[in-house]
Enzyme design. Structure first.
Site, mmCIF file in Angstrom:
data_model
loop_
_atom_site.group_PDB
_atom_site.id
_atom_site.type_symbol
_atom_site.label_atom_id
_atom_site.label_comp_id
_atom_site.label_asym_id
_atom_site.label_seq_id
_atom_site.Cartn_x
_atom_site.Cartn_y
_atom_site.Cartn_z
ATOM 1 N N LYS A 47 -10.300 -6.549 -4.507
ATOM 2 C CA LYS A 47 -10.783 -6.654 -5.748
ATOM 3 C C LYS A 47 -11.728 -8.306 -5.764
ATOM 4 C CE LYS A 47 -7.817 -5.641 -9.250
ATOM 5 N NZ LYS A 47 -6.754 -6.276 -9.843
ATOM 6 N N ARG A 117 -6.013 -11.813 -12.723
ATOM 7 C CA ARG A 117 -5.788 -10.453 -12.235
ATOM 8 C C ARG A 117 -5.397 -10.578 -10.722
ATOM 9 N NH1 ARG A 117 -11.536 -7.541 -12.444
ATOM 10 N NH2 ARG A 117 -10.480 -5.568 -12.575
ATOM 11 N N GLY A 126 -1.217 -0.470 -9.886
ATOM 12 C CA GLY A 126 -0.178 -0.602 -10.922
ATOM 13 C C GLY A 126 1.116 -1.514 -10.408
ATOM 14 N N MET A 128 1.154 -4.838 -9.524
ATOM 15 C CA MET A 128 1.485 -5.983 -9.960
ATOM 16 C C MET A 128 0.687 -6.140 -11.280
ATOM 17 S SD MET A 128 0.852 -8.376 -6.377
ATOM 18 C CE MET A 128 -0.638 -7.417 -6.023
ATOM 19 N N ARG A 361 -13.995 -0.007 -5.790
ATOM 20 C CA ARG A 361 -13.033 -0.082 -4.570
ATOM 21 C C ARG A 361 -13.456 1.354 -3.769
ATOM 22 N NH1 ARG A 361 -7.472 -0.402 -7.420
ATOM 23 N NH2 ARG A 361 -7.602 1.406 -8.654
ATOM 24 N N HIS A 479 -0.865 6.532 -13.731
ATOM 25 C CA HIS A 479 -0.303 6.181 -12.374
ATOM 26 C C HIS A 479 0.106 7.313 -11.658
ATOM 27 C CE1 HIS A 479 3.507 4.818 -10.357
ATOM 28 N NE2 HIS A 479 2.591 4.203 -9.974
ATOM 29 N N ARG A 600 11.340 21.888 25.509
ATOM 30 C CA ARG A 600 12.798 21.683 25.955
ATOM 31 C C ARG A 600 13.516 22.759 26.361
ATOM 32 N NH1 ARG A 600 10.931 19.183 21.109
ATOM 33 N NH2 ARG A 600 11.421 16.729 21.001
ATOM 34 N N GLU A 791 12.993 6.954 29.655
ATOM 35 C CA GLU A 791 13.341 6.783 28.329
ATOM 36 C C GLU A 791 14.609 5.853 28.384
ATOM 37 O OE1 GLU A 791 14.587 10.829 26.958
ATOM 38 O OE2 GLU A 791 15.084 11.391 28.988
ATOM 39 N N SER A 810 6.419 10.353 31.389
ATOM 40 C CA SER A 810 6.472 10.936 30.078
ATOM 41 C C SER A 810 7.273 9.952 29.445
ATOM 42 C CB SER A 810 6.550 12.241 29.863
ATOM 43 O OG SER A 810 6.496 12.518 28.599
ATOM 44 N N ASP A 815 14.448 8.260 22.789
ATOM 45 C CA ASP A 815 15.713 7.750 23.270
ATOM 46 C C ASP A 815 15.328 6.249 23.900
ATOM 47 O OD1 ASP A 815 18.236 9.144 23.956
ATOM 48 O OD2 ASP A 815 17.014 10.918 24.674
ATOM 49 N N CYS A 877 5.881 11.724 24.584
ATOM 50 C CA CYS A 877 6.536 13.003 24.332
ATOM 51 C C CYS A 877 7.464 12.753 22.973
ATOM 52 C CB CYS A 877 6.955 13.918 25.045
ATOM 53 S SG CYS A 877 8.437 13.365 26.009
ATOM 54 N N TYR A 897 -2.105 10.670 27.569
ATOM 55 C CA TYR A 897 -1.987 11.571 26.454
ATOM 56 C C TYR A 897 -0.873 11.429 25.539
ATOM 57 C CZ TYR A 897 1.901 13.880 28.993
ATOM 58 O OH TYR A 897 2.994 14.150 29.574
HETATM 59 P P1 ADP Z 1 -5.144 -3.205 -11.731
HETATM 60 O O1 ADP Z 1 -5.266 -3.737 -10.468
HETATM 61 O O2 ADP Z 1 -3.844 -2.879 -12.033
HETATM 62 O O3 ADP Z 1 -6.242 -1.987 -12.099
HETATM 63 P P2 ADP Z 1 -7.084 -4.977 -12.961
HETATM 64 O O4 ADP Z 1 -6.969 -6.508 -12.520
HETATM 65 O O5 ADP Z 1 -8.209 -4.202 -12.684
HETATM 66 O O6 ADP Z 1 -5.673 -4.363 -12.616
HETATM 67 O O7 ADP Z 1 -6.998 -4.905 -14.636
HETATM 68 C C1 ADP Z 1 -6.871 -3.766 -15.438
HETATM 69 C C2 ADP Z 1 -7.898 -3.731 -16.309
HETATM 70 O O8 ADP Z 1 -8.176 -4.705 -17.203
HETATM 71 C C3 ADP Z 1 -9.347 -3.413 -15.829
HETATM 72 O O9 ADP Z 1 -9.626 -2.223 -15.700
HETATM 73 C C4 ADP Z 1 -10.099 -3.835 -17.061
HETATM 74 O O10 ADP Z 1 -10.138 -2.505 -17.976
HETATM 75 C C5 ADP Z 1 -9.334 -5.056 -17.605
HETATM 76 N N1 ADP Z 1 -9.970 -6.341 -17.310
HETATM 77 C C6 ADP Z 1 -9.519 -6.945 -16.554
HETATM 78 N N2 ADP Z 1 -10.274 -8.209 -16.475
HETATM 79 C C7 ADP Z 1 -11.227 -7.986 -17.592
HETATM 80 C C8 ADP Z 1 -12.199 -8.918 -18.004
HETATM 81 N N3 ADP Z 1 -12.402 -10.188 -17.430
HETATM 82 N N4 ADP Z 1 -12.700 -8.388 -19.190
HETATM 83 C C9 ADP Z 1 -12.390 -7.147 -19.815
HETATM 84 N N5 ADP Z 1 -11.412 -6.388 -19.279
HETATM 85 C C10 ADP Z 1 -10.853 -6.734 -18.056
HETATM 86 MG MG MG Z 2 15.589 11.987 25.548
HETATM 87 MG MG MG Z 3 -8.054 -2.303 -11.839
#
Ligand code: ADP
Ligand code: MG
Ligand code: MG
Length: 923
Positions: A47, A117, A126, A128, A361, A479, A600, A791, A810, A815, A877, A897
């Site tokens: 990020k 973030r 999702g 962290m 990304r 998610h 085998r 082996e 091989s 094993d 193998c 191989y």
């Molecule tokens: P994740 O990695 O779970 O996607 P992010 O760090 O991308 O978490 O944050 C999730 C959402 O929070 C982003 O998609 C964005 O919509 C919002 N967000 C994060 N930083 C900002 C910011 N500086 N201003 C406005 N919205 C933000």
């Molecule tokens: Mg064997």
């Molecule tokens: Mg994000």
């Protein structure tokens, strides 16, 4: 594509790598200039690196700074504390940010608000937590209100902040806040969040303060700097939360790399109906189609879109409501796609019609989409074929071979409901309602469908074991959808007709009630859900290979084969298959295997009508009887070998002489005893009883305390040379027959479990003698090789001696792993999980080759073997032969191989190409 045995491991520039790190821990981005760039993912996280890259490209990115992953490492090294020097560096950057934004932390007129973030080298959607609107307190919220003349917006932001900070930093359960929020909503008769006015939101804030005081035993922190420090540390802490750890385990992401923290000026999508927030992809990540794809919500912030609180609108609608911002978004994202040469998964916010980019990304995608996109990109001349093969996660190719439903049967069943087709594939199984149950049921061998109102990141293990995942809420980027696609797990989300009662373990849909354990099926490509068990059928690619479909009629088949053909140009290692039967060999050949690495022979003993003969051979207590039984087996084995040779069209076929302990072919002792008791009760002295009694005696004689370390492998051939004789005769007779038919044939006779050169020598004498004899009888000569499996660790350590007798090695890495670790392959399940929980082992060494411990044994075997026999052909193998990260290692040590199961052959072809492009032999 997070399963990063990383293919695109661009080595970090030297100056930035950890070993030579400077004392810089915080990297600024803003005003068109950034300290970092996209190559710095290791240090800044994906990020942070991409925010820097976008800033440098003059894209509209709110300014901010990234605290590096190196700081995270220090945080853990210092017993979860950030040293004052890094604190000071952060404050310097904070002042820079204040200057860049013209705002100030805690200001009563123009307060700076930031998001905090997380972001590591590999994206972990999702897993962290993110905190928005940090910097708000009782005074700055009023300042925000004054500046925007929008009290509703100011208090909406404040309550969101308190809620996120409360749960993530103060670790108060989310429910506690949600409960208060719902109470206020109910009190005002509101159904949507957006219906609450300023007054109502003030009440929410007041109630949240009480929640914090009661649960955290302190007041909600008012000082922005304290808020920031606490939030930063919470992000570092979240790196080790259980669901993040679970995620890393599944995707083989090491624990030690840590996360970065991004602190970024806030922009607001919740100021009114000229504002919005959204997410999207430059191409469809499920099908690969070239279409702009995504979702947005008007007047919303951050997680609202992915959390499934309100149902978002498709991104194409944005063109109608905010056309200028939409056009700019399309321009920017196409530029990003061209710049990164890959599909972009982006996040944006529109504040009063102004667009801001918040993340980009490389998009995760299904295996199907990966193949479509890569071949399209080549056709569009965006990338070269070489780049195309580096872009595809080899593992994901196996999704394309996954079965689908029989369309006739499928169509005959009424559709119960439709949801969003989040991840393609046919799934059928018994309904369960929790991740834990999914794991328990599937451990018991039952196919399960995990049904949830919505999935939360904690469900990840349950999703992993399920046949498919079905949710009632959420959009295409929720998610469940994101994770499902990445796992290649058939998934349907947002099937809103489902009324899911998780506690009662049932759901209703259009008048039908489905209870835990009932069967449902769904098609993740169309979104159709049906209330029945449906048999599945082979994938389109398999249909072509089985000649049920013409290649010309299957677009995906042609693209799939194109990718593999490109791969073949770049790989150094050959790819063979492990196959015991002619039909398996044919499939393997069709998948591109050029040779069999392991046939085998004992698998053939289990064939129709053979077991009694095999048992007679084992029961024989003298050589004459044993030879008589072997003579009966001979024609059967010869026909098997003939079929396998033929299917391989002259490519080498490695046939292993008998390997497992003999008792595996006999009935179980307990079962025999029961049968004998039954026969005895009925009559005396029958033939059947006599046979069973003899069998029991022999079973007891053959009993071993450690069968895997007992009388098996080469030890059998040494004690009963007539078995080796028969097998050699069968192999050579089959080969001679093919030779006489004018067909090419390359047999390789492999002696298993050799640990001492004299073992191999002993067997080689037998093999060569019989081979000579057969060729003389048949009047043809056939070129054959004699080699051994390595082996047993002793075999590897004395490989120089063994190589004087062997024409090939091989590595039987199953094993070899078993004997190097001293872990029984069959019992490791009892403790492996605990080993992983306690971080003694990251990965299952039977699934991913243990480079650190078993690696040196293998490497020694290779080096010693080639020392005395430079022409030695060496392969592997074991199961590891089809595992991409293991293949990487095999490339490094210079094997000739890899050999794997037929279905893994495409994966291995691609992985071998990536390995060859990424490493030099001997690295
Ligand atoms: P994740 O990695 O779970 O996607 P992010 O760090 O991308 O978490 O944050 C999730 C959402 O929070 C982003 O998609 C964005 O919509 C919002 N967000 C994060 N930083 C900002 C910011 N500086 N201003 C406005 N919205 C933000
Ligand atoms: Mg064997
Ligand atoms: Mg994000």
């Amino acid at each position: 594509m997070a399963k990063k045995k990383s293919v695109k491991k661009r080595p970090a520039p030297k100056a930035l790598s950890r070993s030579t790190k400077s004392s810089k821990y915080v990297y600024f981005f803003g005003n068109g200039k950034a300290d970092g760039d996209r190559t710095m993912r290791e240090l800044l996280g994906g990020k942070g690196a991409n925010l820097a890259e976008m800033t440098n490209a003059a894209l509209p990115v709110p300014a901010g700074f990234t605290i590096s992953t190196a700081a995270c490492t220090i945080y853990y090294k210092e017993k979860r504390r950030i040293p004052p020097s890094i604190d000071a560096e952060m404050l310097t950057n904070l002042r820079k940010l204040e200057k860049a934004s013209g705002t100030q932390f805690g200001s009563n007129t123009n307060p700076l608000l930031v998001s905090v973030r997380s972001g590591s080298k590999f994206s972990m959607p999702g897993m962290m937590d993110t905190i928005l609107n940090l910097g708000l307190n009782d005074e700055t919220v009023e300042a925000l209100k004054r500046r925007t003349s929008n009290g509703r917006f100011a208090y909406d932001s404040y309550r969101r902040f308190m809620q996120m900070f409360g749960s993530v930093v103060l670790e108060i359960p989310k429910d506690a806040f949600e409960h208060e929020f719902d109470t206020v909503k109910r009190g005002r008769g509101a159904t949507l969040d957006t219906e609450l006015d300023e007054e109502a939101l003030r009440e929410v804030v007041a109630r949240y303060k009480t929640v914090v005081r009661e649960r955290a035993k302190r007041d909600f922190p008012q000082e922005p700097r304290e808020q920031l420090t606490m939030a930063r540390d919470a992000v570092f802490r979240s790196w080790m939360n259980p669901r993040a750890q679970e995620y890393r385990r599944i995707y083989d992401i090491p624990d030690h790399i840590g996360t970065a923290v991004n602190v970024q000026m806030m922009v607001f999508g919740n100021t009114g109906d000229r504002s919005a927030t959204g997410v999207g992809f430059t191409r469809n990540p499920a099908t690969g189609a070239k279409e702009f794809y995504g979702e947005f919500l008007i007047n919303a912030q951050g997680e609202d879109v992915v959390a499934g609180i309100r149902t978002p609108q498709p991104i194409t609608e944005l063109e109608k409501v905010l056309p200028k911002a939409y056009k700019q978004l399309r321009d920017i994202t196409s530029r990003l796609e061209r710049n990164y040469k890959d599909v972009q998964d982006f996040e944006f916010t529109i504040q009063d019609e102004r667009l801001f980019m918040l993340q980009t990304r490389n998009g995760k995608r299904t295996g199907y989409a990966a193949v479509i996109i890569a071949t399209d990109f080549v056709a569009e001349r965006l990338i070269t074929p070489k780049e195309a093969i580096l872009q595809i996660d080899p593992e994901s190719l196996s999704q394309l071979l996954a079965p689908g439903f029989d369309q006739k049967e499928w169509k005959s069943i009424p559709v119960a409901t439709r949801g969003l087709p989040a991840s393609p594939g046919a799934a059928s199984g018994q309904v369960v309602f929790s991740a834990e149950e999914a794991v328990q049921w599937s451990d018991a061998g039952k196919p399960v469908i995990l049904v949830r109102r919505e999935t939360v990141p904690d469900d990840i293990r349950g999703m992993f074991v399920a046949q498919g995942v079905l949710t009632a809420t959420g959009g295409m980027t929720s998610h469940a959808a994101v994770v499902g696609r990445q796992m290649g797990k058939p998934s349907i989300v947002g099937a809103s007709a489902l009324d899911v009662d998780e506690d009662g373990r049932r759901f209703t849909v259009n008048g039908h009630t489905i209870k835990e354990g009932d069967f449902v099926s769904f098609d993740g490509l169309t979104g159709e859900v049906k209330l029945a068990k449906v048999a599945s059928k082979p994938s389109e690619i398999l249909q072509v290979l089985n000649r049920e479909l013409e290649p010309a009629k299957s677009d995906i088949y042609r693209r799939f084969m194109q990718i593999l053909k490109w791969s073949d140009k770049h790989r150094r290692m050959d790819v063979r298959a492990n196959a015991d039967q002619p039909d398996q060999a044919e499939l393997a050949y069709a998948f591109g295997a050029r040779g069999i690495g392991l046939c085998r022979t004992e698998h053939m003993f289990f064939g129709e009508g053979r077991i009694p003969i095999v048992q007679r051979m084992i029961l024989a207590d003298n050589e004459k009887d044993r030879r008589a039984a072997l003579a009966e087996l001979l024609p059967m084995q010869r026909d098997d070998f003939y079929g396998v040779f033929k299917a391989m069209k002259g490519e080498p076929v490695t046939i292993r002489t008998i390997d497992p302990p003999l008792h595996e072919f006999l009935p179980k002792r307990e079962e025999l005893m029961v049968e004998i008791a039954r026969l005895e009760a009925r009559a005396h002295g029958t033939d059947e009883l006599e046979t069973k009694l003899a069998l029991l005696r022999r079973v007891e004689q053959l009993h071993e305390f450690n069968p895997m370390l007992g009388h098996r492998g080469v030890r059998l051939g040494i004690t009963y040379p007539e078995i080796t004789e028969m097998q050699t005769r069968a192999i050579l007779e089959a080969a001679c027959r093919l030779a006489k038919e004018g067909l090419k044939v390359t047999p390789e006779i492999m002696i298993p479990l050799v640990g001492h050169v004299k073992e191999l020598r002993d067997q080689k004498v037998v093999v060569n003698r019989v081979a000579e004899q057969v060729m003389k009888e048949q009047g043809v000569t056939v070129k054959y090789l004699v080699g051994t499996m390595i082996e047993v660790p002793r075999g590897a350590m004395t490989a120089d001696e063994i190589a004087t007798e062997a024409q090939f090695f091989s590595f039987g890495t199953n094993d070899l792993t078993q004997m190097t670790f001293g872990f029984s392959r069959d019992d490791v399940g009892k403790f492996l999980r605990v080993y992983q929980d306690k971080k003694i082992l990251d990965r299952d060494p039977f699934a991913t080759f243990d480079v650190d411990g078993v690696g040196p044994v293998l490497r020694t075997g290779v080096e010693l073997g080639r020392r005395t026999n430079p022409d030695l052909k060496i392969g592997v193998c074991g199961e590891h032969g089809g595992d991409p990260s293991s293949i990487h290692f095999f490339e490094k040590v210079g094997l000739n191989y890899v050999s794997c199961s037929p279905y893994r052959v495409p994966v291995a072809r691609l992985a071998a190409a990536q390995a060859a492009l990424a490493v030099k032999v001997g690295d």
